[in-house]
Write a protein that holds these residues in place. Structure first.
Motif, PDB file in Angstrom:
ATOM      1  N   GLU A   1       0.873  -1.172   0.000  1.00 23.17           N
ATOM      2  CA  GLU A   1       0.000   0.000   0.000  1.00 23.17           C
ATOM      3  C   GLU A   1       0.906   1.216   0.000  1.00 23.17           C
ATOM      4  OE1 GLU A   1      -2.851   0.045   3.098  1.00 23.17           O
ATOM      5  OE2 GLU A   1      -3.533  -2.009   2.700  1.00 23.17           O
ATOM      6  N   GLY A   2       0.737   2.087  -0.989  1.00 24.14           N
ATOM      7  CA  GLY A   2       1.674   3.193  -1.039  1.00 24.14           C
ATOM      8  C   GLY A   2       1.263   4.296  -1.982  1.00 24.14           C
ATOM      9  N   LEU A   3       2.257   5.022  -2.438  1.00 22.41           N
ATOM     10  CA  LEU A   3       2.043   6.150  -3.336  1.00 22.41           C
ATOM     11  C   LEU A   3       2.663   5.818  -4.701  1.00 22.41           C
ATOM     12  CD1 LEU A   3       2.944   9.084  -0.909  1.00 22.41           C
ATOM     13  CD2 LEU A   3       0.675   8.177  -1.469  1.00 22.41           C
ATOM     14  N   TYR A   4       2.024   6.322  -5.748  1.00 16.76           N
ATOM     15  CA  TYR A   4       2.438   5.972  -7.102  1.00 16.76           C
ATOM     16  C   TYR A   4       2.967   7.185  -7.850  1.00 16.76           C
ATOM     17  CZ  TYR A   4       0.445   1.454  -6.231  1.00 16.76           C
ATOM     18  OH  TYR A   4       0.216   0.220  -5.690  1.00 16.76           O
ATOM     19  N   PHE A   5       3.917   6.922  -8.742  1.00 12.40           N
ATOM     20  CA  PHE A   5       4.438   7.979  -9.596  1.00 12.40           C
ATOM     21  C   PHE A   5       3.300   8.457 -10.505  1.00 12.40           C
ATOM     22  CE2 PHE A   5       8.816   5.635  -9.503  1.00 12.40           C
ATOM     23  CZ  PHE A   5       8.996   6.040  -8.192  1.00 12.40           C
ATOM     24  N   PRO A   6       3.401   9.710 -10.992  1.00 16.68           N
ATOM     25  CA  PRO A   6       2.334  10.233 -11.872  1.00 16.68           C
ATOM     26  C   PRO A   6       2.069   9.302 -13.053  1.00 16.68           C
ATOM     27  CG  PRO A   6       3.855  11.980 -11.259  1.00 16.68           C
ATOM     28  CD  PRO A   6       4.454  10.708 -10.744  1.00 16.68           C
ATOM     29  N   GLY A   7       0.795   9.051 -13.305  1.00 12.81           N
ATOM     30  CA  GLY A   7       0.417   8.200 -14.428  1.00 12.81           C
ATOM     31  C   GLY A   7       0.230   6.740 -14.081  1.00 12.81           C
ATOM     32  N   TYR A   8       0.545   6.372 -12.844  1.00  9.80           N
ATOM     33  CA  TYR A   8       0.403   4.971 -12.429  1.00  9.80           C
ATOM     34  C   TYR A   8      -0.516   4.859 -11.211  1.00  9.80           C
ATOM     35  CZ  TYR A   8       4.429   4.177 -15.447  1.00  9.80           C
ATOM     36  OH  TYR A   8       5.283   4.121 -16.523  1.00  9.80           O
ATOM     37  N   SER A   9      -1.091   3.656 -11.029  1.00 11.45           N
ATOM     38  CA  SER A   9      -1.969   3.417  -9.893  1.00 11.45           C
ATOM     39  C   SER A   9      -1.770   1.992  -9.406  1.00 11.45           C
ATOM     40  CB  SER A   9      -3.434   3.617 -10.297  1.00 11.45           C
ATOM     41  OG  SER A   9      -3.854   2.538 -11.118  1.00 11.45           O
ATOM     42  N   GLU A  10      -2.536   1.621  -8.392  1.00 15.95           N
ATOM     43  CA  GLU A  10      -2.406   0.267  -7.845  1.00 15.95           C
ATOM     44  C   GLU A  10      -2.799  -0.798  -8.874  1.00 15.95           C
ATOM     45  OE1 GLU A  10      -4.803   0.878  -4.457  1.00 15.95           O
ATOM     46  OE2 GLU A  10      -6.680   0.322  -5.450  1.00 15.95           O
ATOM     47  N   ASP A  11      -3.544  -0.414  -9.893  1.00 13.44           N
ATOM     48  CA  ASP A  11      -3.888  -1.377 -10.945  1.00 13.44           C
ATOM     49  C   ASP A  11      -2.648  -1.820 -11.716  1.00 13.44           C
ATOM     50  OD1 ASP A  11      -6.532  -1.203 -10.269  1.00 13.44           O
ATOM     51  OD2 ASP A  11      -6.987   0.342 -11.760  1.00 13.44           O
TER      52      ASP A  11
ATOM     53  N   ASN B   1       9.213  -1.504   4.271  1.00  9.37           N
ATOM     54  CA  ASN B   1       9.170  -0.396   3.319  1.00  9.37           C
ATOM     55  C   ASN B   1       9.696  -0.905   1.982  1.00  9.37           C
ATOM     56  OD1 ASN B   1       8.339   1.173   5.432  1.00  9.37           O
ATOM     57  ND2 ASN B   1      10.341   2.131   5.762  1.00  9.37           N
ATOM     58  N   THR B   2       8.992  -0.627   0.903  1.00 10.36           N
ATOM     59  CA  THR B   2       9.361  -1.280  -0.348  1.00 10.36           C
ATOM     60  C   THR B   2       9.102  -0.404  -1.565  1.00 10.36           C
ATOM     61  OG1 THR B   2       9.075  -3.330  -1.619  1.00 10.36           O
ATOM     62  CG2 THR B   2       7.094  -2.376  -0.660  1.00 10.36           C
ATOM     63  N   GLY B   3       9.855  -0.674  -2.628  1.00  9.72           N
ATOM     64  CA  GLY B   3       9.538  -0.095  -3.921  1.00  9.72           C
ATOM     65  C   GLY B   3       8.447  -0.923  -4.586  1.00  9.72           C
ATOM     66  N   ILE B   4       7.714  -0.328  -5.507  1.00 10.04           N
ATOM     67  CA  ILE B   4       6.641  -1.052  -6.200  1.00 10.04           C
ATOM     68  C   ILE B   4       6.980  -1.127  -7.682  1.00 10.04           C
ATOM     69  CG2 ILE B   4       4.171  -1.139  -6.711  1.00 10.04           C
ATOM     70  CD1 ILE B   4       3.705   0.623  -4.242  1.00 10.04           C
ATOM     71  N   ALA B   5       7.015  -2.345  -8.213  1.00  7.48           N
ATOM     72  CA  ALA B   5       7.313  -2.560  -9.630  1.00  7.48           C
ATOM     73  C   ALA B   5       6.014  -2.646 -10.432  1.00  7.48           C
ATOM     74  CB  ALA B   5       8.109  -3.850  -9.814  1.00  7.48           C
ATOM     75  N   HIS B   6       6.087  -2.248 -11.721  1.00  6.77           N
ATOM     76  CA  HIS B   6       4.950  -2.481 -12.618  1.00  6.77           C
ATOM     77  C   HIS B   6       4.799  -3.986 -12.827  1.00  6.77           C
ATOM     78  CE1 HIS B   6       2.194  -2.174 -15.983  1.00  6.77           C
ATOM     79  NE2 HIS B   6       2.111  -0.866 -15.766  1.00  6.77           N
ATOM     80  N   LYS B   7       3.563  -4.435 -12.942  1.00  2.00           N
ATOM     81  CA  LYS B   7       3.325  -5.876 -13.052  1.00  2.00           C
ATOM     82  C   LYS B   7       3.701  -6.447 -14.419  1.00  2.00           C
ATOM     83  CE  LYS B   7      -1.600  -5.097 -13.992  1.00  2.00           C
ATOM     84  NZ  LYS B   7      -2.953  -5.211 -13.409  1.00  2.00           N
ATOM     85  N   LYS B   8       3.867  -5.555 -15.404  1.00  3.09           N
ATOM     86  CA  LYS B   8       4.299  -6.041 -16.721  1.00  3.09           C
ATOM     87  C   LYS B   8       5.812  -5.970 -16.816  1.00  3.09           C
ATOM     88  CE  LYS B   8       0.112  -4.610 -19.166  1.00  3.09           C
ATOM     89  NZ  LYS B   8      -0.454  -3.642 -20.133  1.00  3.09           N
TER      90      LYS B   8
ATOM     91  N   GLY C   1       6.192   3.114  -8.020  1.00  4.59           N
ATOM     92  CA  GLY C   1       5.827   3.738  -6.754  1.00  4.59           C
ATOM     93  C   GLY C   1       6.609   3.158  -5.598  1.00  4.59           C
ATOM     94  N   ALA C   2       6.206   3.526  -4.394  1.00  8.80           N
ATOM     95  CA  ALA C   2       6.835   3.006  -3.170  1.00  8.80           C
ATOM     96  C   ALA C   2       5.759   2.897  -2.102  1.00  8.80           C
ATOM     97  CB  ALA C   2       7.957   3.924  -2.702  1.00  8.80           C
ATOM     98  N   GLY C   3       5.925   1.933  -1.202  1.00  5.55           N
ATOM     99  CA  GLY C   3       4.880   1.741  -0.203  1.00  5.55           C
ATOM    100  C   GLY C   3       5.324   0.889   0.965  1.00  5.55           C
TER     101      GLY C   3
END
Lengths: 63, 417
Positions: free
Chosen positions: B281-291, B378-385, B392-394
């Motif tokens: 659960e975190g914050l996303y860079f512009p243009g990206y979301s939890e999807d 605390n973690t970075g978030i990768a795109h699923k593709k 993002g990070a969360g």
């Protein structure tokens, strides 16, 4: 009939300002807060979220 | 169970005595001879087969296969991987760690952290920077070009500089970083600067190329997360000597491969206890979301295992906002919660803003299960593709199932039912 000592202690307790500690459901504390009674809700949960098997293991493993 | 208390004290004492020093940067095959065989690819997290790997992990594997010259292009690499051409093993099985996808193959340069207390070494690749990078599944030309530069240019320079320096004391850098607002997982700006300050004179002394020196200093100085991989190598070097202590319930590794979360427990040998990994659960860079987000991934949880990252959030109010964990004033709550599940504190790694308490040290599976609080990461978030990179990070929690399964196994081993 003569009052027991317990009854006397209870009467004395309610004749003074109360500071109440609650354990368990938040509702206990919420109701008292609505009555403007000073209350502290203890953040407590049963060990292992109430799982009796895990709680038994934990007690035997010294936790 | 006095034997458990004694074993846990020994495990924590071993952790606290850990004295990691950054001593060299070498080709991974020189550190891990097994990498010379069978197109071996080391990845983050517990063991996993190709079919169950997430998109970024598969993307990184395709990229690293091209990097090693094992495949002509990314499509060829994907086909070979699906056909079983590569041997996949966890970094943790070879004294190594890697952030996010955690690619380690024979030619990848790894930093060497020597634990002077126990004499063991641990390895981690060099941090590539943010954005489109292989650790987040990036695998295009720009990613591979950067990896070649790291291998051919920065790594030899760092190696020569480290040898001349006699090694960089990492325990000291972490201690100072905690007083400067780092938690060593999602905020490494202070430690990265401190490392550069110590290493740069030696880099200048050994470099024979002004262009290489300039480019190297610019790369290191421009990457706020450069120290993450250094801290991870230090964490692995600290934790490995605490493995395999009979009767100990202390966690010696936490890691994720993007599909499963796994833990290892000192008294339970090298068995992984796994559960489906959770979504940060975190914050996303512009243009990206939890999807767009991939579930949690990487060996970087070794920093939480030694009491940093989410465990040291109280030292880093700035990171609480960056990872969407709440207000700066909430940061200390995370550290207090983690103290509840740990056996001890680290008197050498203290948090000034919390009256100099030591970071929580030695995760005890009994405490986790008893109070129902799992480690905060605390973690970075990768795109699923595959191929896109960080979005993002969360914050993410370790799954409780890993700890309850480990507790059952531990009780069985101790003859308790």
């Amino acid at each position: 009939m003569e009052k027991s000592r317990l009854d006397s202690d209870a009467e004395m307790l309610f004749e003074q300002p109360l500071d109440i500690l609650t354990i368990g459901l938040d509702g206990f504390a919420d109701d008292l807060s609505k009555l403007e009674v000073a209350v502290t809700q203890l953040d407590w949960r049963p060990p292992a979220d109430g799982d009796p098997v895990l709680a038994d293991l934990l007690s035997k493993l010294g936790s | 169970m006095e034997c458990i208390e004694q074993a846990n004290q020994r495990a924590v004492d071993t952790m606290l005595a850990g004295d990691p020093v950054l001593v060299d940067v070498i080709p991974a095959v020189d550190a891990i001879p097994e990498l010379a065989e069978d197109k071996l690819i080391l990845h983050a997290g517990p063991p996993i087969e190709w079919e169950r790997m997430c998109g970024p992990m598969q993307g990184a594997i395709a990229g690293i296969a091209v990097f090693e010259g094992w495949a002509q292009n990314l499509n060829d690499a994907m086909s070979q991987a699906a056909a079983g051409a590569f041997n996949f093993q966890p970094n943790h099985h070879y004294n190594a760690v890697g952030p996010m996808t955690g690619m380690t193959t024979r030619s990848v340069p790894v930093m060497v952290a020597l634990n002077r207390s126990s004499g063991n070494s641990a390895y981690c690749a060099i941090n590539e920077g943010l954005g489109k990078v292989m650790r987040f599944g990036g695998n295009d030309e720009s990613v591979l070009k950067r990896l070649h530069w790291l291998k051919d240019s920065l790594a030899p320079l760092m190696s020569d500089a480290l040898k001349l320096s006699g090694g960089i004391n990492l325990k000291n850098i972490v201690a100072r970083g905690l007083t400067m607002g780092d938690e060593m997982h999602q905020r490494n700006v202070a430690c990265s600067g401190l490392l550069l300050r110590e290493l740069s004179p030696y880099m200048a002394a050994v470099s024979t190329s002004k262009e290489l020196l300039t480019g190297s200093l610019k790369f290191m100085g421009g990457n706020d997360q450069f120290f993450l991989n250094v801290g991870m190598a230090a964490g692995k070097a600290i934790m490995d000597p605490a493995r395999n202590i009979e009767h100990s319930t202390i966690v010696t590794a936490m890691s994720r491969n993007g599909t499963d979360f796994g833990i290892r427990v000192s008294g339970l040998g090298d068995t992984w206890f796994t559960a489906p990994v959770e979504m940060p659960e975190g914050l996303y860079f512009p243009g990206y979301s939890e999807d767009d987000a991939n579930p949690d991934m990487g060996d970087s949880t070794i920093v939480e295992t030694i009491g940093l990252g989410g465990f040291a959030m109280g030292a880093s109010p700035a990171v609480a906002g960056f990872v969407g964990a709440g207000a700066a004033s909430d940061a200390a709550i995370f550290t207090k919660d983690m103290s509840e599940i740990c056996y001890s504190q680290n008197p050498e790694w203290t948090i000034p803003a919390m009256d100099y308490i030591g970071v929580p040290t030695g995760i005890d599976i009994r405490r986790v299960v008893e109070i129902g609080v799992t480690p905060t990461i605390n973690t970075g978030i990768a795109h699923k593709k595959p191929g896109i990179g960080q979005v993002g990070a969360g914050v993410v929690r370790a799954p409780m199932q890993c700890f309850t399964d480990a507790l059952h196994a531990f009780a069985d081993q101790e003859g308790v039912s």
